[in-house]
Design an enzyme around this catalytic site. Structure first.
Site, PDB file in Angstrom:
ATOM      1  N   CYS A  76      10.135  15.079 -17.268  1.00  0.00           N
ATOM      2  CA  CYS A  76       8.945  14.442 -16.701  1.00  0.00           C
ATOM      3  C   CYS A  76       7.912  15.533 -16.429  1.00  0.00           C
ATOM      4  CB  CYS A  76       9.283  13.615 -15.464  1.00  0.00           C
ATOM      5  SG  CYS A  76       9.941  14.569 -14.070  1.00  0.00           S
ATOM      6  N   ASN A 118       9.510  17.452 -12.601  1.00  0.00           N
ATOM      7  CA  ASN A 118      10.977  17.601 -12.502  1.00  0.00           C
ATOM      8  C   ASN A 118      11.465  17.498 -11.060  1.00  0.00           C
ATOM      9  OD1 ASN A 118      13.512  20.116 -13.335  1.00  0.00           O
ATOM     10  ND2 ASN A 118      13.653  17.906 -13.518  1.00  0.00           N
ATOM     11  N   CYS A 149      10.888  14.055  -9.399  1.00  0.00           N
ATOM     12  CA  CYS A 149      11.040  12.610  -9.125  1.00  0.00           C
ATOM     13  C   CYS A 149      11.793  11.887 -10.247  1.00  0.00           C
ATOM     14  CB  CYS A 149       9.675  11.947  -8.914  1.00  0.00           C
ATOM     15  SG  CYS A 149       8.751  12.589  -7.492  1.00  0.00           S
ATOM     16  N   ARG A 150      11.139  11.693 -11.399  1.00  0.00           N
ATOM     17  CA  ARG A 150      11.717  10.822 -12.427  1.00  0.00           C
ATOM     18  C   ARG A 150      12.868  11.463 -13.186  1.00  0.00           C
ATOM     19  NH1 ARG A 150       6.129   9.866 -15.276  1.00  0.00           N
ATOM     20  NH2 ARG A 150       5.929  11.982 -14.429  1.00  0.00           N
ATOM     21  N   SER A 151      12.654  12.679 -13.713  1.00  0.00           N
ATOM     22  CA  SER A 151      13.732  13.256 -14.544  1.00  0.00           C
ATOM     23  C   SER A 151      14.974  13.630 -13.736  1.00  0.00           C
ATOM     24  CB  SER A 151      13.234  14.411 -15.425  1.00  0.00           C
ATOM     25  OG  SER A 151      12.722  15.470 -14.679  1.00  0.00           O
ATOM     26  N   ASP A 210       4.847   7.381 -12.850  1.00  0.00           N
ATOM     27  CA  ASP A 210       4.941   8.474 -11.887  1.00  0.00           C
ATOM     28  C   ASP A 210       4.861   7.899 -10.454  1.00  0.00           C
ATOM     29  OD1 ASP A 210       4.623  10.698 -10.350  1.00  0.00           O
ATOM     30  OD2 ASP A 210       3.043  11.586 -11.584  1.00  0.00           O
TER      31      ASP A 210
HETATM   32  P1  4NP Z   1       7.676  13.684 -11.566  1.00  0.00           P
HETATM   33  O1  4NP Z   1       6.570  13.365 -10.453  1.00  0.00           O
HETATM   34  O2  4NP Z   1       6.912  14.122 -12.802  1.00  0.00           O
HETATM   35  O3  4NP Z   1       8.369  12.393 -11.749  1.00  0.00           O
HETATM   36  O4  4NP Z   1       8.553  14.790 -11.011  1.00  0.00           O
HETATM   37  C1  4NP Z   1       5.598  14.268 -10.037  1.00  0.00           C
HETATM   38  C2  4NP Z   1       5.924  15.276  -9.164  1.00  0.00           C
HETATM   39  C3  4NP Z   1       4.942  16.135  -8.703  1.00  0.00           C
HETATM   40  C4  4NP Z   1       3.643  15.976  -9.119  1.00  0.00           C
HETATM   41  C5  4NP Z   1       3.311  14.962 -10.005  1.00  0.00           C
HETATM   42  C6  4NP Z   1       4.294  14.113 -10.469  1.00  0.00           C
HETATM   43  N1  4NP Z   1       2.639  16.848  -8.628  1.00  0.00           N
HETATM   44  O5  4NP Z   1       1.440  16.580  -8.892  1.00  0.00           O
HETATM   45  O6  4NP Z   1       2.964  17.835  -7.945  1.00  0.00           O
END
Ligand code: 4NP
Length: 160
Positions: free
Chosen positions: A11, A14, A16-18, A128
């Site tokens: 993702c 790294n 939340c989703r992955s 996201d």
């Molecule tokens: P992820 O979510 O891609 O599912 O881990 C996010 C985590 C952090 C951020 C954006 C999306 N960020 O902007 O820091």
């Protein structure tokens, strides 16, 4: 000895989703008795959170559903991952495009949208949840669970 099948979930951050996909798929694989046959990892296209645990909200959502992902630490994806892993699974279209940019043409066929393996959902991307509320994290968990089941069935059919 048979070679392990390897799966990398990707993702943006790294956190939340992955990692949720990593934790859910790892549990499914373990429950199926296949932990010694499938290698699992996750990574982000961005390095912002490298070395950090998953987002507390993702950890809590997963824990509420029986999945432990406290051990996971964020890292950035790299070209070596495209060479090493058999399945490189993007959570959304932007992750997919970033992975294709990072990759070389001979590895592009390994890169897929993770939700291609899900059934019962019309979405093609795992949204996201970072800037939203608890509902988003629960929805991520549901999408990722369906896709993980489909992915394991695909691996069992093709490789095991
Ligand atoms: P992820 O979510 O891609 O599912 O881990 C996010 C985590 C952090 C951020 C954006 C999306 N960020 O902007 O820091």
């Amino acid at each position: 000895m048979t070679q392990k099948v390897s799966v990398l979930f990707v993702c943006l951050g790294n956190i939340c989703r992955s990692p949720t996909a990593h934790g859910v798929f790892r549990q499914l694989v373990q429950d199926a008795g296949l932990a010694d046959k499938i290698r699992i990892d996750s990574a982000g296209t961005a390095a912002w959170h490298s070395g950090k645990p998953a987002d507390t909200r993702s950890i809590q959502t997963a824990r509420n559903r029986g999945i432990d992902m406290l051990d996971l630490r964020a890292r950035q994806v790299n070209l070596g991952d495209m060479i090493e892993f058999d399945y490189v699974l993007a959570m959304d279209d932007a992750n997919y495009a970033d992975l294709i940019d990072l990759s070389l043409p001979e590895y592009n066929s390994k890169i897929q949208l993770f939700l291609d393996y899900a059934t019962g959902f019309s979405e093609t991307e795992v949204p996201d949840p970072y800037y939203g509320g608890a509902e988003g994290f629960n929805h991520v968990f549901d999408l990722v669970t369906s896709a993980s089941e489909g992915l394991l069935a695909d691996i069992q059919k093709k490789h095991l």
